[in-house]
Design a protein around this motif. Structure first.
Motif, PDB file in Angstrom:
ATOM      1  N   HIS A 512       0.630  -1.499  -0.034  1.00 17.04           N
ATOM      2  CA  HIS A 512       0.282   0.113  -0.703  1.00 17.04           C
ATOM      3  C   HIS A 512       0.929   1.167   0.095  1.00 17.04           C
ATOM      4  CE1 HIS A 512      -3.437   3.077   1.586  1.00 17.04           C
ATOM      5  NE2 HIS A 512      -1.657   3.511   2.328  1.00 17.04           N
ATOM      6  N   GLU A 514       4.277   1.580  -0.706  1.00 15.49           N
ATOM      7  CA  GLU A 514       4.618   1.664  -2.141  1.00 15.49           C
ATOM      8  C   GLU A 514       3.734   2.130  -3.249  1.00 15.49           C
ATOM      9  OE1 GLU A 514       7.842  -1.674  -3.218  1.00 15.49           O
ATOM     10  OE2 GLU A 514       5.799  -2.333  -2.710  1.00 15.49           O
ATOM     11  N   ALA A 515       2.302   2.052  -3.666  1.00 16.30           N
ATOM     12  CA  ALA A 515       1.421   2.627  -4.502  1.00 16.30           C
ATOM     13  C   ALA A 515       1.724   4.225  -3.697  1.00 16.30           C
ATOM     14  CB  ALA A 515      -0.119   1.752  -4.247  1.00 16.30           C
ATOM     15  N   GLU A 516       1.658   5.095  -2.917  1.00 14.37           N
ATOM     16  CA  GLU A 516       1.602   6.120  -2.482  1.00 14.37           C
ATOM     17  C   GLU A 516       3.203   7.088  -2.702  1.00 14.37           C
ATOM     18  OE1 GLU A 516      -1.252   7.434   0.287  1.00 14.37           O
ATOM     19  OE2 GLU A 516      -2.239   5.885  -1.261  1.00 14.37           O
ATOM     20  N   ALA A 518       4.698   5.671  -5.330  1.00 15.59           N
ATOM     21  CA  ALA A 518       5.032   5.443  -6.577  1.00 15.59           C
ATOM     22  C   ALA A 518       3.398   7.070  -6.774  1.00 15.59           C
ATOM     23  CB  ALA A 518       4.294   4.648  -7.226  1.00 15.59           C
ATOM     24  N   ALA A 519       2.823   6.933  -6.335  1.00 12.14           N
ATOM     25  CA  ALA A 519       1.586   8.142  -6.749  1.00 12.14           C
ATOM     26  C   ALA A 519       2.100   9.569  -5.578  1.00 12.14           C
ATOM     27  CB  ALA A 519       0.018   7.824  -5.661  1.00 12.14           C
ATOM     28  N   GLY A 520       3.178   9.552  -5.447  1.00 12.14           N
ATOM     29  CA  GLY A 520       4.186  11.069  -5.273  1.00 12.14           C
ATOM     30  C   GLY A 520       2.818  11.225  -3.989  1.00 12.14           C
ATOM     31  N   ARG A 521       2.784  10.715  -2.886  1.00 15.71           N
ATOM     32  CA  ARG A 521       1.603  11.502  -1.933  1.00 15.71           C
ATOM     33  C   ARG A 521       1.985  10.605  -0.704  1.00 15.71           C
ATOM     34  NH1 ARG A 521      -3.319   9.451  -4.828  1.00 15.71           N
ATOM     35  NH2 ARG A 521      -2.543   6.866  -4.251  1.00 15.71           N
TER      36      ARG A 521
END
Length: 950
Positions: A512, A514-516, A518-521
């Protein structure tokens, strides 16, 4: 006059007077002089009769003088000084100390008068050996000096049993002592000189070790008892003095006043002085230097007093009259060396500050006040001989925002530098160096810089040369590594839950984040190939010995206390795996079974082992209630969970007694079966203690409470990983008995088992270290007592029995640095059984460890050895350890750049360099970071810094 003196009358001999004249020997004059000394001391007139016992002693001494005077082998006539020496020694051996002191003072005063008158100048014309011409004196006490006498040393050595063995050359030892003698030596100085001389010859034969031990004992006895083991009625005197020792220790502030509550007469009667002779020399030297209690430098304990003091301290809370019985029971176990408590217990048991625990584990919170509180707690815990494991993963990474000041954090590294310096500043009670290990998970953004902490190059303000480091690696990282995937690093303040979760839940949350990222969050993150981080980690481990490789998921998934918190790290020596939190500093209390002492008639004596472990578990449980806790968090955790760590040492000794090579299927099977037995009896003993004393506070909801034993948790680990763990699950004992006992009574202790390094306690009792293979058959061992040559006495005894031990074999053993492999004169079967750590494939150690791990509720300090390290070999080794379900590993050990001293070796006989050394020198170190020019470092075996656990 008695029979001895009467018979002496018939002897004709001459005596050399101080002026050089030769006169007839007159035994009556000697008897008269001794008689006057007694009368002066007892204030008796000439006509008053002396006690018959005193008269017998006088006659006996006169008889001894006559023997010396009539020695047919003597080149020179006996001198007056020699006669007086015999009288003096005779008085002391018969315990007439006050008379002997008066006699010595009389001699000293008359020597001073003669010197003033110039009477002794006539000695210059006599034919006297050179050392006597120098007139060296031994100072018995301030102002009391007697002439240095070679014959006195000879007579002293002849009292030692080992000196009579044919392997011992007494003349060599005496000659060396005489050459090193100096004016003003004390009796201890003389004895230490003989000890050092014998010690330097230990490599030749075990008899020299026995002699050095006997001589070291005489120093200890002179301190503690005021006499040596060669005096009459020594054993009864040894016991009689025990109560005086207790009183002296209490008055001097060294012993707890609670020791008065024991039946000291029964305690003293239970002492077995002969067991002092069971120590090897290095064991005695170690306890003399660091364990025996002392007052102003004078040891007040003998070895058996030491064991009994520890036993009494551990029995101090036992109820009523059973207190003395339990102390005797504990003493018998300790003094027989079947089990030994850990170093802090040996240091502090029975003292006014009984800090008996070995290990403290803390989690540092991301708060400035708590960071510095944790550093202060480290200092307090270290002061009382605790080894420390700190979890630093909570601390935000470099560049993180500090909300209060709107500034940027410098991360975890600067704080670790402070921890390092505090460990140096506050050593462990002045008895060993302070020692701490910092743990960090590899998803922390500062982890890459964390790997460099032990380098010898770079900014020294960001280096920790005196602190250990360890990587706390989740299974997901190992899975990414195997699959060739990427790995992302975060700052803990942005992923706050990762630290407290593991297994599948960790995987879900990590992906989760990692996805955050990657999304720049997320404000900070870094992604890199997992293999690149792994390669850098292994490079640093090879070069500096750090970080140690430990595994987060198996440590948590298999923890009996998964209901009560999270295991955030291990300890200083990677065998303790306990929950930590803001209000709990995990504490573990350690001790180790000497497995070699439980091999009887070629097999493991199960009955003896059960008896040992039941008593040992009681001793370990007692520590929890007796313990002096330096911090409130430590007390809170220990009383709630009551963990203990029963381990083992002497594993290699047990294999030797069974004639099993450590690199064999039979040895792996024995590792399994012996650990099963230890686990069985320890867990069952804890259940029995729960029946007697009640279960531990946090028992409800634990794996024990849910009917899960350590062997059952391998299945849980497989389920979380989603892959099989290739470990034999068979058992040889009826575990239903243990399960039923737990179901009925619960458990007294949340954790029971942990295998510590035992670097020091194994030295004390003279057994092989922990679960270690033999390092070398001949090597130099370093600890805080100094440098000591160590040899494998079991090997020497076997070679002697086969007629193979001789100076040529010793010479070859030195040349090949303690390894048998290339010594052509030795049979292959011996070479196989006595293969050393660097001769065997490390997979054998890992396989044996995996078979043990299935029975252990905590971990084991597992050292790994590579003679020719390469990136591929190190990588394969750690992957195997993970895949076989190990929770932790300890040091990666490489061969030292310097080996055994070869100044006495004829290199022409053996060649220029051994083949195995050539292969080692040609092996290349792992190099990933090309900017790093640090030479490959070596972890020295038995580094004094690494003794913190035991």
């Amino acid at each position: 006059m008695g029979a001895s003196a009467e018979s002496a009358k018939t002897v004709h001999a001459v005596v050399r007077k101080r002026d050089g004249r030769l006169v007839d020997f007159e035994p009556g004059c000697v008897a008269k002089a001794i008689d006057k000394a007694f009368r002066a001391e007892l204030n008796l007139a000439d006509q008053q009769p002396l006690d018959s016992a005193i008269r017998e002693d006088i006659d006996s001494i006169v008889g001894q003088v006559a023997e010396v005077a009539t020695d047919r082998d003597a080149v020179e006539p006996v001198t007056v000084e020699q006669i007086q020496d015999v009288v003096e020694i005779g008085l002391m051996r018969r315990e007439h100390f006050r008379v002997a002191r008066r006699y010595i003072l009389y001699r000293t005063e008359h020597a001073r008068i003669r010197a003033i008158r110039g009477e002794d100048s006539r000695l210059d014309s006599l034919s006297i050996p050179p050392r006597q011409e120098q007139r060296l004196f031994v100072e018995l006490e301030p102002g009391v000096r007697v002439p240095f006498d070679t014959q006195r040393i000879v007579r002293f050595l002849k009292n030692c049993d080992a000196a009579s063995r044919p392997e011992v050359n007494v003349d060599e030892i005496v000659g060396e002592v005489v050459r090193g003698a100096f004016d003003g030596m004390t009796p201890d100085d003389v004895t230490r000189a003989t000890v050092l001389s014998a010690r330097s010859r230990i490599e030749r034969d075990p008899a020299y070790d026995q002699l050095a031990a006997e001589l070291q004992l005489s120093i200890i006895y002179r301190h503690a008892l005021g006499r040596t083991q060669f005096s009459t009625d020594f054993e009864s005197f040894y016991r009689d003095r025990f109560e005086h020792y207790v009183i002296e220790g209490i008055r001097g502030g060294r012993l707890s006043d609670d020791l008065r509550g024991f039946d000291l007469a029964r305690i003293a009667e239970a002492l077995t002085p002969q067991r002092d002779r069971g120590f090897r020399y290095l064991g005695l030297q170690t306890i003399y230097d660091r364990y025996l209690l002392h007052l102003e430098g004078r040891r007040i304990e003998t070895p058996q007093y030491f064991w009994m003091r520890v036993a009494m301290g551990l029995a101090i809370n036992e109820p009523g009259e059973s207190k003395t019985d339990r102390a005797i029971e504990f003493y018998d176990l300790l003094s027989s060396m079947r089990f030994t408590s850990a170093t802090p217990t040996l240091f502090n048991s029975g003292t006014p500050y009984p800090q008996l625990s070995s290990c403290y584990l803390t989690t540092v919170q991301d708060d400035l006040d708590h960071i510095f509180k944790s550093i202060g707690d480290n200092a307090r815990l270290s002061k009382w001989a605790g080894g420390l494991g700190n979890d630093w993963t909570n601390i935000r990474a470099t560049g993180s925002i500090i909300k209060g000041t709107n500034g940027e954090s410098q991360g975890v590294i600067p704080f670790l530098k402070i921890v390092n310096d505090a460990a140096v500043a506050v050593n462990q009670g002045g008895k060993r160096k302070g020692a701490v290990c910092a743990y960090l998970e590899p998803w922390h953004l500062d982890f890459i810089e964390f790997l460099d902490l032990r380098k010898n190059t770079g900014d020294d303000r960001r280096r920790t040369h005196d602190m250990h480091t360890a990587a706390w690696i989740p299974d997901l990282f190992m899975r990414r590594l195997i699959d060739g995937g990427n790995w992302t690093l975060f700052s803990p303040d942005e992923v706050p839950d990762l630290h407290d979760i593991y297994g599948q839940l960790f995987k879900e949350r990590y992906e989760h984040y990692e996805a955050e990222a990657a999304a720049g969050r997320l404000r900070q993150s870094r992604t890199m190939p997992a293999v690149d981080l792994w390669r850098k980690l292994l490079t640093r481990t090879f070069e500096t010995g750090h970080p140690w490789v430990t595994f987060k998921d198996p440590s948590n998934i298999r923890s009996p206390q998964d209901h009560a918190g999270v295991v955030h790290s291990s300890n200083l020596c990677t065998e303790i795996l306990l929950n930590t939190g803001e209000d709990e500093t995990a504490v573990c209390n350690l001790g180790s079974v000497n497995l070699g002492r439980h091999i009887v008639d070629g097999q493991l004596d199960q009955s003896l082992l059960r008896s040992t472990i039941e008593t040992a578990m009681r001793m370990l449980d007692n520590v929890i209630d007796i313990n002096y806790y330096p911090t409130a968090e430590a007390k809170n955790a220990n009383l709630r969970h009551r963990p203990v760590g029963l381990g083992m040492m002497g594993y290699q000794d047990a294999l030797s007694a069974l004639n099993l090579p450590i690199a064999s299927e039979e040895a792996v099977a024995f590792a399994d079966q012996s650990m099963e037995a230890i686990s069985y009896y320890a867990i069952h003993a804890s259940a029995k203690l729960a029946q007697e004393r009640g279960r531990y506070e946090s028992y409800s909801g634990s794996k024990w409470n849910r009917g899960l034993l350590p062997i059952d948790t391998l299945e849980l680990l497989e389920r979380e990983r989603g892959e099989a763990i290739d470990v034999d699950r068979s058992s040889t004992m009826d575990w239903e008995i243990v399960r039923e006992s737990i179901a009925r009574y619960g458990m007294r202790n949340s954790n029971c088992l942990a295998i510590a390094p035992t670097a020091t306690i194994s030295t004390i009792v003279g057994c092989s270290q922990s679960i270690e293979p033999t390092y070398k058959q001949l090597y130099s061992k370093s600890n805080l007592s100094g440098e000591f040559t160590q040899t494998n006495f079991l090997l020497i005894d076997e070679l002697k029995s086969r007629g193979l031990w001789n100076p040529e074999i010793l010479d070859a053993l030195k040349y090949y640095d303690g390894v048998l492999g290339e010594i052509e004169q030795l049979p292959g079967e011996i070479k196989q059984r006595y293969a050393t750590a660097f001769e065997i494939d490390p997979s054998w150690l890992i396989r044996a460890a995996s078979r043990r791990q299935k029975w252990i509720d905590q971990g084991q300090s597992l050292n790994l050895y590579l003679s020719a390290p390469s990136g591929k070999a190190i990588d394969a080794m750690y992957r195997l350890a993970w895949s076989m379900g190990l929770k932790t590993t300890y040091y990666l050990r490489s061969l030292a750049a310097t080996q055994i001293e070869k100044s006495t070796v004829d290199v022409n006989r053996h060649g220029i360099q051994p083949r195995w050394m050539k292969s080692q020198s040609q092996s290349s170190a792992i190099r990933v970071d090309r900017g790093d020019r640090t030479p490959a470092a070596v972890c020295s075996l038995d580094d004094p810094d690494c003794e913190a656990c035991q």
